[in-house]
Design a protein around this motif. Sequence first.
Motif, PDB file in Angstrom:
ATOM      1  N   LEU A  83      46.106  69.071  79.389  1.00 39.32           N
ATOM      2  CA  LEU A  83      47.497  69.528  79.348  1.00 39.32           C
ATOM      3  C   LEU A  83      48.429  68.473  79.925  1.00 39.32           C
ATOM      4  CD1 LEU A  83      46.786  73.184  80.431  1.00 39.32           C
ATOM      5  CD2 LEU A  83      47.972  72.578  78.319  1.00 39.32           C
ATOM      6  N   THR A 111      40.526  70.901  81.417  1.00 42.14           N
ATOM      7  CA  THR A 111      41.577  71.490  80.575  1.00 42.14           C
ATOM      8  C   THR A 111      42.950  71.179  81.152  1.00 42.14           C
ATOM      9  OG1 THR A 111      40.114  73.280  79.873  1.00 42.14           O
ATOM     10  CG2 THR A 111      42.483  73.641  79.598  1.00 42.14           C
ATOM     11  N   VAL A 123      51.472  78.048  83.950  1.00 43.40           N
ATOM     12  CA  VAL A 123      50.808  77.549  82.741  1.00 43.40           C
ATOM     13  C   VAL A 123      49.521  78.328  82.458  1.00 43.40           C
ATOM     14  CG1 VAL A 123      49.590  75.570  81.729  1.00 43.40           C
ATOM     15  CG2 VAL A 123      51.771  75.231  82.928  1.00 43.40           C
ATOM     16  N   SER A 124      49.395  78.750  81.213  1.00 48.94           N
ATOM     17  CA  SER A 124      48.147  79.356  80.726  1.00 48.94           C
ATOM     18  C   SER A 124      47.742  78.635  79.448  1.00 48.94           C
ATOM     19  CB  SER A 124      48.322  80.846  80.437  1.00 48.94           C
ATOM     20  OG  SER A 124      48.622  81.560  81.620  1.00 48.94           O
ATOM     21  N   TYR A 125      46.404  78.614  79.197  1.00 44.43           N
ATOM     22  CA  TYR A 125      45.925  77.956  77.975  1.00 44.43           C
ATOM     23  C   TYR A 125      44.661  78.643  77.477  1.00 44.43           C
ATOM     24  CZ  TYR A 125      44.421  74.568  74.571  1.00 44.43           C
ATOM     25  OH  TYR A 125      44.039  73.984  73.384  1.00 44.43           O
ATOM     26  N   SER A 126      44.525  78.695  76.149  1.00 49.30           N
ATOM     27  CA  SER A 126      43.341  79.262  75.510  1.00 49.30           C
ATOM     28  C   SER A 126      42.938  78.373  74.342  1.00 49.30           C
ATOM     29  CB  SER A 126      43.629  80.677  75.001  1.00 49.30           C
ATOM     30  OG  SER A 126      42.561  81.151  74.210  1.00 49.30           O
ATOM     31  N   TYR A 127      41.643  78.087  74.241  1.00 44.10           N
ATOM     32  CA  TYR A 127      41.147  77.290  73.120  1.00 44.10           C
ATOM     33  C   TYR A 127      41.015  78.122  71.848  1.00 44.10           C
ATOM     34  CZ  TYR A 127      39.982  73.429  76.279  1.00 44.10           C
ATOM     35  OH  TYR A 127      40.056  72.390  77.187  1.00 44.10           O
ATOM     36  N   LYS A 186      41.621  83.133  77.962  1.00 44.75           N
ATOM     37  CA  LYS A 186      42.394  82.104  78.657  1.00 44.75           C
ATOM     38  C   LYS A 186      41.470  81.340  79.618  1.00 44.75           C
ATOM     39  CE  LYS A 186      46.874  84.450  78.512  1.00 44.75           C
ATOM     40  NZ  LYS A 186      47.944  85.102  79.308  1.00 44.75           N
ATOM     41  N   CYS A 203      46.317  68.869  74.886  1.00 44.45           N
ATOM     42  CA  CYS A 203      46.518  70.307  74.695  1.00 44.45           C
ATOM     43  C   CYS A 203      47.937  70.665  75.154  1.00 44.45           C
ATOM     44  CB  CYS A 203      45.509  71.110  75.527  1.00 44.45           C
ATOM     45  SG  CYS A 203      43.783  70.849  75.066  1.00 44.45           S
ATOM     46  N   ARG A 204      48.478  71.744  74.590  1.00 50.64           N
ATOM     47  CA  ARG A 204      49.815  72.210  74.964  1.00 50.64           C
ATOM     48  C   ARG A 204      49.730  73.647  75.460  1.00 50.64           C
ATOM     49  NH1 ARG A 204      53.484  67.825  73.797  1.00 50.64           N
ATOM     50  NH2 ARG A 204      52.087  66.289  72.844  1.00 50.64           N
ATOM     51  N   PRO A 205      50.497  74.012  76.491  1.00 53.44           N
ATOM     52  CA  PRO A 205      50.374  75.360  77.058  1.00 53.44           C
ATOM     53  C   PRO A 205      50.718  76.457  76.044  1.00 53.44           C
ATOM     54  CG  PRO A 205      52.013  74.016  78.260  1.00 53.44           C
ATOM     55  CD  PRO A 205      51.516  73.200  77.133  1.00 53.44           C
ATOM     56  N   VAL A 206      49.996  77.569  76.129  1.00 58.49           N
ATOM     57  CA  VAL A 206      50.363  78.739  75.317  1.00 58.49           C
ATOM     58  C   VAL A 206      51.394  79.579  76.063  1.00 58.49           C
ATOM     59  CG1 VAL A 206      48.184  78.816  74.060  1.00 58.49           C
ATOM     60  CG2 VAL A 206      48.381  80.066  76.213  1.00 58.49           C
TER      61      VAL A 206
END
Length: 571
Positions: free
Chosen positions: A348, A344, A308-312, A317, A353-356
Amino acid sequence: MREPIIAFKDFSFRYKTQKNPTLHNINLEIYPGEKVLILGASGSGKSTLCNCINGLIPFSYEGEIKGSCVVNGIETKTSSIFKLSNSVGTVLQDSDAQFVGLTVAEDVSFVMENNFIPRSEMLPVIKKNLNMVHMQGFEQHVPFQLSGGQKQKVAIAGVFNNDVKIMIFDEPLAALDPQMGMLAVDLIDELARETNKTVIIVEHRLEDVLYRPVDRIILMSKGEIVADVKPDELLKGPMLKESGIREPLYLTAMKYAGCDIQDIDNICNLEEMVLSDENKDKLRKFFTEEREKVEENKGDVVLSFKNVSYSYDGVEKVLKDVSFDIRKGERLAIIGKNGAGKSTAAKLMTGICRPVEGTVTLNGKDTKEMTIKEIGETVGYVMQDPNNMIVKDLIKDEVGLALTIRKMPQELVDEKVKVALETCGLYKMRNWPVDSISYGQKKRVTVASMMALEPDILILDEPTAGQDFKSYTDIMNFVNILNKEYGKTILFITHDMHLAIENTDRAIVFSDGKLIDSNKVFSVLSNEETIRKAHLKQTSLYNLARKLDIDPEMAIRHFIEFERTLKRNEQ
């Protein structure tokens, strides 16, 4: 003869909205250059006492004053908040209530701007102060959008500009990661020593504050001063336990081992404390004796992160290729420095939030295919800042809100609300306005709100911030009942290593958006590389083991096993 810079004489204060005084029979003198810790359970009057010193009482919080409070030669009740602000600077427990600037740089420079300091002189000071609290590069960030720990750092950076004689720090460590907490204690100590300012610290975290020396400890209970003593005297006596304050972990271990603490000098300083051979032998036996091992959880996986990765902002990231599994019935600590990605990850888990990149699965189902409401039926989340959760005016209405929305019968709502409020020590305050209670009490309201729902997975983001030991114990006892008797999965996002040691089995550790460790708590807290990268600090158990030339991992494991056995036998 030295004149006190702060003097209370036969002082009492009653808030306008309350029937009985919050403070009564206060007689206290604090002298220039002293460093004083004010200690006490929630509701003991600590913050009210400080608000009498800085002028918030009576000029922001109205009420009836009896007796005298003189600060830097000024009788406070006949002065003004502006006049007192020239003598007293304060870092508030609730950082949001302190911010005045639209950016971090503006907030840190506020005092300098009011003193007409030229911009060319302000900029180096802003940079220096932000570097001191490891917030360089955040100059243009909006303070209200920072994490709880980052907000606290900005507030501390801003107050260093105040050219005042008295500095008050109200719960300065509440939202800080362990390493930053040590830095904050260092900064406060440096401020006290090098500037000769009078420093007053209000804190629950006694062990963390005593990392650097204090001159006196003022212990409060039910609005009165019950002790005004040196740290050693307080640690050796019964007053901590009687007042509901947690003692340092190393002291608990020494008592478990049967050490005679009365004859130990400088017991408030683990590094300088001298142990007799007899006490060393008792501790070595305690830390090396084999006990019943903590069982490993082998339940089904209920929550899983896969790459899993995420960026606002779509560019940077904040989570990077994170993978881990959480099993049914686990008690898990999610730890790491401020801004590492812990909150964060929680967003998720809850679908906020949803993973990118990658996949989050809940009971085997991809959360991208689920609504927030569907996820919320299984996952409950208590946010770090209670002000971001509370929407109702009365405490009981706030705790029952989610149950009412679910159209639960009123009789059942009342029953669940009562149990949750009693557990969190708030039932007597059920009809109070939320605005009339402290930040720590608001925190308990949000915990009670989520406890009333009894979700299968409960995420608690910094649940112990601002909580005294009794409130903490009551909440943890209830959470552990949910875990043991009902099989609920409990996740703690926390900087509190005491909580991790006493109430979790495993820890996952974040640093700069990456998962750097996932292991038993005793292994994580004895891994020097993990501690360094995650901005943790060695617990006092670790330092005590090193002092005795014992393997710290073994010592922490045996301490955990002893405590769990002890609690089982008490039930």
